[in-house]
Design an enzyme around this catalytic site. Structure first.
Site, PDB file in Angstrom:
ATOM      1  N   ARG A  97       7.848   4.391   9.821  1.00 11.83           N
ATOM      2  CA  ARG A  97       6.615   3.997   9.133  1.00 11.83           C
ATOM      3  C   ARG A  97       6.918   3.487   7.732  1.00 11.83           C
ATOM      4  O   ARG A  97       6.277   2.537   7.258  1.00 11.83           O
ATOM      5  CB  ARG A  97       5.644   5.179   9.092  1.00 11.83           C
ATOM      6  CG  ARG A  97       4.256   4.800   8.604  1.00 11.83           C
ATOM      7  CD  ARG A  97       3.262   5.920   8.816  1.00 11.83           C
ATOM      8  NE  ARG A  97       3.579   7.107   8.037  1.00 11.83           N
ATOM      9  CZ  ARG A  97       2.875   8.235   8.082  1.00 11.83           C
ATOM     10  NH1 ARG A  97       1.832   8.329   8.900  1.00 11.83           N
ATOM     11  NH2 ARG A  97       3.214   9.278   7.348  1.00 11.83           N
ATOM     12  N   LYS A 198       1.484   3.322   4.251  1.00 11.79           N
ATOM     13  CA  LYS A 198       1.224   4.398   3.284  1.00 11.79           C
ATOM     14  C   LYS A 198       1.492   3.908   1.858  1.00 11.79           C
ATOM     15  O   LYS A 198       2.302   4.451   1.111  1.00 11.79           O
ATOM     16  CB  LYS A 198       2.070   5.623   3.627  1.00 11.79           C
ATOM     17  CG  LYS A 198       1.381   6.931   3.265  1.00 11.79           C
ATOM     18  CD  LYS A 198       2.030   8.092   3.974  1.00 11.79           C
ATOM     19  CE  LYS A 198       1.444   9.426   3.530  1.00 11.79           C
ATOM     20  NZ  LYS A 198       0.007   9.552   3.797  1.00 11.79           N
TER      21      LYS A 198
END
Length: 360
Positions: A97, A198
């Protein structure tokens, strides 16, 4: 960039644990002993970094992260089991991620192996700060950011990858369930934005909505989509699920919702339990008509949502030990804490670097 360190409540210390009153542990920043730092020049690859004593950074006032918000962070935990093993949960997924986010923000990123190795080293370098079983976890915060100076030009000359850790207790301590406000004014993210990674820029812009909700007595905020304002997306820092009969639904990953590692794991466990899982657009009306609602995340784990309030109307949902959320929480934490066999291959056991067979 100096964090305001707080002193942990202390008790009698021994060699195994830091001098901490673990039963008083909350979710705040506390300074531990060591951190990891690696740097990378533009056009080059990250090389092996090093463990250094925890300290503040010296950074250019013209750095990309300070001027343009070029930064990402991850969050994962280390767990101490009843037989004193140290476990991580799916750290490779956090690494992947981070790489996806780095691509979105035009940054170089560490490899999956470099990321996982850095996390392991930070955990072992702060081993005495891992709480006893059942008293909390060691929260690990990897950060990737543009540390080089940039002013009206591109590319950024330098990137920094760092990892620190601190002990935390339970994020949501209300076992009765959360009381959410559906936010109908502010939006967390928008199509083609950075909601799917994120990015550090995703969080402080919605603090105002969170602060207002908490001042009104709510636990957290559930945000709606920016395109229509009619569909639920996610909480401030966790994904949401609704249960209706034997069907469990969660908002689909479409670029505006963070692909949570816990979310991914819960979808698989829910299917194992025989439920049908749908990743789809979830209108507010479907949420309000649900039998049960819960949220998931690294900090939240699996937390029951007792009620939501939308336009001053409060709707309640099923809570208690018989809920799917309770079953999922027990199953997931049993795996994370090594209380059951990990048939999924999700956990990673750490061994000291001096121990034969070490993975470091």
């Amino acid at each position: 960039m100096a964090p305001s360190a707080q002193s942990l409540p202390t008790s009698v210390s021994d060699e195994k644990y830091a001098n901490v009153k673990w039963e008083e542990l909350g979710v705040e920043f506390y300074r531990t002993d060591n951190m990891y730092v690696a740097k990378c020049k533009h056009g080059e690859s990250f090389q092996e970094g090093s463990i250094v004593p925890y300290a503040d950074f010296h950074i250019s006032p013209c750095s990309a992260v300070l001027n343009y918000g070029q930064g990402l962070y991850e969050g994962l935990k280390a767990y101490r089991t009843e037989d004193d093993r140290i476990m991580l949960f799916r750290p490779d997924q956090n690494a992947l991620r981070l790489q996806s986010g780095a691509h979105r923000l035009c940054m170089s990123s560490p490899s999956v192996d470099q990321f996982v190795s850095a996390v392991k080293k930070v955990v072992l370098a702060n081993k005495k700060w891992i709480p006893p079983p059942g008293r909390g976890t060691l929260y690990i915060r990897p950060i990737l950011f543009g540390s080089g100076p940039i002013l009206g030009s591109f590319p950024v000359p330098e990137y920094t990858f760092t990892v620190f850790a601190c002990p935390i207790g339970r994020y949501h301590k209300d076992n009765a369930g959360l009381n959410l406000k559906i936010e109908d004014k502010f939006r967390r993210t928008f199509p083609s934005g950075t909601g799917g990674v994120k990015s550090i820029t995703n969080y402080s812009p919605v603090w105002i909505a969170l602060a207002e909700a908490k001042a009104q007595g709510f636990s957290d905020v559930l945000f709606l989509d920016a395109a229509t304002g009619k569909n639920v997306e996610e909480l401030y820092a966790s994904n949401v699920f609704i249960v209706k009969g034997d069907v469990v639904s969660t908002p689909e990953i479409s670029g505006t919702i963070l692909p949570g590692v816990t979310r991914k794991s819960i979808i698989e466990l829910t299917r194992d339990f025989g439920y049908k899982v749908e990743e789809r657009v979830v209108p507010v009306e479907d949420l309000l008509d649900a039998d049960e609602v819960f949220c998931t995340g690294t900090a939240a784990i699996v937390t029951t949502i007792a009620s939501v309030t939308f336009k001053d109307t409060k709707t309640g949902f099923k809570t208690g030990d018989k809920t799917l959320a309770a079953k999922l929480f027990a199953t997931l934490t049993d795996i994370q804490m090594g209380r059951v066999e990990d048939k999924k291959g999700w956990t990673v056991e750490l061994t000291d670097a001096t121990t034969p067979g070490s993975k470091l």
